[in-house]
Scaffold this motif. Structure first.
Motif, mmCIF file in Angstrom:
data_model
loop_
_atom_site.group_PDB
_atom_site.id
_atom_site.type_symbol
_atom_site.label_atom_id
_atom_site.label_comp_id
_atom_site.label_asym_id
_atom_site.label_seq_id
_atom_site.Cartn_x
_atom_site.Cartn_y
_atom_site.Cartn_z
ATOM 1 N N GLN A 85 8.678 -13.302 -7.037
ATOM 2 C CA GLN A 85 9.919 -13.937 -6.164
ATOM 3 C C GLN A 85 10.833 -13.011 -5.990
ATOM 4 O OE1 GLN A 85 10.899 -17.201 -8.464
ATOM 5 N NE2 GLN A 85 8.405 -18.431 -7.979
ATOM 6 N N LYS A 86 11.784 -12.286 -6.564
ATOM 7 C CA LYS A 86 12.928 -11.747 -6.192
ATOM 8 C C LYS A 86 12.216 -10.565 -5.073
ATOM 9 C CE LYS A 86 15.772 -12.522 -10.528
ATOM 10 N NZ LYS A 86 16.251 -11.595 -11.793
ATOM 11 N N ARG A 87 11.108 -10.147 -5.205
ATOM 12 C CA ARG A 87 10.306 -9.266 -4.450
ATOM 13 C C ARG A 87 10.338 -9.199 -3.231
ATOM 14 N NH1 ARG A 87 7.967 -7.797 -8.761
ATOM 15 N NH2 ARG A 87 5.943 -8.753 -8.349
ATOM 16 N N THR A 88 9.613 -10.739 -3.054
ATOM 17 C CA THR A 88 9.364 -11.665 -1.452
ATOM 18 C C THR A 88 10.649 -11.625 -0.907
ATOM 19 O OG1 THR A 88 8.061 -12.536 -2.766
ATOM 20 C CG2 THR A 88 8.876 -13.800 -1.203
ATOM 21 N N MET A 89 11.978 -12.346 -2.060
ATOM 22 C CA MET A 89 13.712 -11.983 -1.019
ATOM 23 C C MET A 89 13.304 -10.689 -0.607
ATOM 24 S SD MET A 89 14.065 -15.014 -0.844
ATOM 25 C CE MET A 89 16.533 -14.794 -1.079
ATOM 26 N N ALA A 94 14.675 -8.622 6.838
ATOM 27 C CA ALA A 94 15.228 -8.416 8.149
ATOM 28 C C ALA A 94 14.881 -10.080 8.762
ATOM 29 C CB ALA A 94 14.060 -8.088 8.554
ATOM 30 N N LEU A 95 14.800 -11.049 7.912
ATOM 31 C CA LEU A 95 14.713 -12.682 8.783
ATOM 32 C C LEU A 95 16.062 -13.279 8.838
ATOM 33 C CD1 LEU A 95 11.469 -13.867 7.688
ATOM 34 C CD2 LEU A 95 11.550 -12.427 9.165
ATOM 35 N N ASN A 184 4.399 -10.746 3.171
ATOM 36 C CA ASN A 184 5.772 -11.074 2.652
ATOM 37 C C ASN A 184 5.856 -12.013 1.591
ATOM 38 O OD1 ASN A 184 6.312 -8.410 4.306
ATOM 39 N ND2 ASN A 184 6.739 -9.574 6.799
ATOM 40 N N SER A 185 4.554 -12.738 1.679
ATOM 41 C CA SER A 185 4.978 -14.538 1.589
ATOM 42 C C SER A 185 5.623 -14.881 1.606
ATOM 43 C CB SER A 185 5.181 -14.012 -0.042
ATOM 44 O OG SER A 185 3.815 -13.777 -0.976
#
Length: 273
Positions: A85-89, A94-95, A184-185
């Motif tokens: 989940q940290k990787r997903t953040m 860029a969002l 990007n989940s």
């Protein structure tokens, strides 16, 4: 002389139809209208008892031979992001988040249609046109926000969540995103960002809708630490998901009259003169 009468909500049950989550089962919903001066109070009270909002209706599964669907929420104080989940953040740095009033736009509908056509082409919302989409976004009698996620480089709308602001948390009513970015989940990212929003606002919970043991579509919700489910009349911390599989068996649902009798309404209810 004028007399006042309580405007008590009336509860109804939908006709059975095929379950979208578990093959071979039929679903049925208990529901009531969400309207008038007491809409916010009723929404808060029933959300804490496993109900969900859809436009001007509050509903909860009430299937005759199955109790698999469990309302789920994240206790933001107990949540700790996993490495994934940290990787997903990080992947979605860029969002940019933009919170707006509940107003539908052409860009939202275009993204919504792309999401449905790719992910849920055979679902119950597959035929929703632009007017029905606008109603889903805009017809809300309570405090709601549209949370948009925009790519800061391209300016493209990438993900959207229709979110209700409750007295004890945020309720993610419906979310959709660019299906061409599976790496990007985005669905997970939106939940993680709502946890961040709730923490910043001092709200204890993020409501995710229903978790269904045995349904691959809903499995991702069990990956969040701090997850609680509304089970047999109370919120409880979820430990092993397999614990709840027995509730997919018949005779696990109370009679409708008993369910309605056990619903707690707000202490103060508007009156009509």
């Amino acid at each position: 002389m004028r007399h006042t009468l309580p405007i008590a909500p009336q509860f109804y049950v939908t006709a059975p139809q095929p379950c979208p989550y578990l093959d071979g089962r039929m679903e049925r919903k208990l529901f009531t209208a969400l309207q008038g001066e007491g809409a916010d109070s009723l929404n808060n009270a029933l959300s804490q008892q496993g109900f969900r909002r859809s436009q001007n209706v509050l509903y909860r599964p009430s299937c005759s031979d199955c109790a698999a669907c469990l309302s789920a929420r994240i206790d933001v104080r107990a949540f700790e992001a996993s490495k994934g989940q940290k990787r997903t953040m990080r992947r979605n740095r860029a969002l940019e988040r933009r919170a707006t009033s509940p107003w539908a736009t052409d860009d939202q509908y275009e993204l919504f249609r792309t999401y449905l056509d790719t992910r849920h082409a055979d679902g119950g919302m597959a035929d929703m046109d632009v007017f029905e989409f606008a109603a889903m976004i805009e017809e809300t009698p309570i405090r709601s926000r549209v949370i948009e996620y925009v790519d800061k480089t391209s300016g493209d709308l990438t993900a959207v969540s229709l979110t209700d602001v409750l007295e004890d948390g945020l309720s993610m009513v419906y979310s959709f995103y660019d299906p061409d970015q599976p790496q990007n989940s985005l669905g997970t990212y939106m939940i993680l960002d709502h946890i961040k929003i709730a923490r910043e606002a001092g709200l204890p919970y993020v409501y995710l809708g229903y978790w269904v043991p045995g349904s691959p579509k809903m499995g991702y919700k069990a990956r969040f630490s701090g997850l609680e489910v509304y089970h047999r009349g109370a919120w409880q911390k979820m430990h092993d998901p397999k614990t709840y599989e027995a509730d997919t068996h018949p005779l696990s649902t109370d009679p409708i009259a008993e369910q309605v009798a056990n619903i707690s309404l707000p202490d103060r209810w508007p009156t009509r003169k």
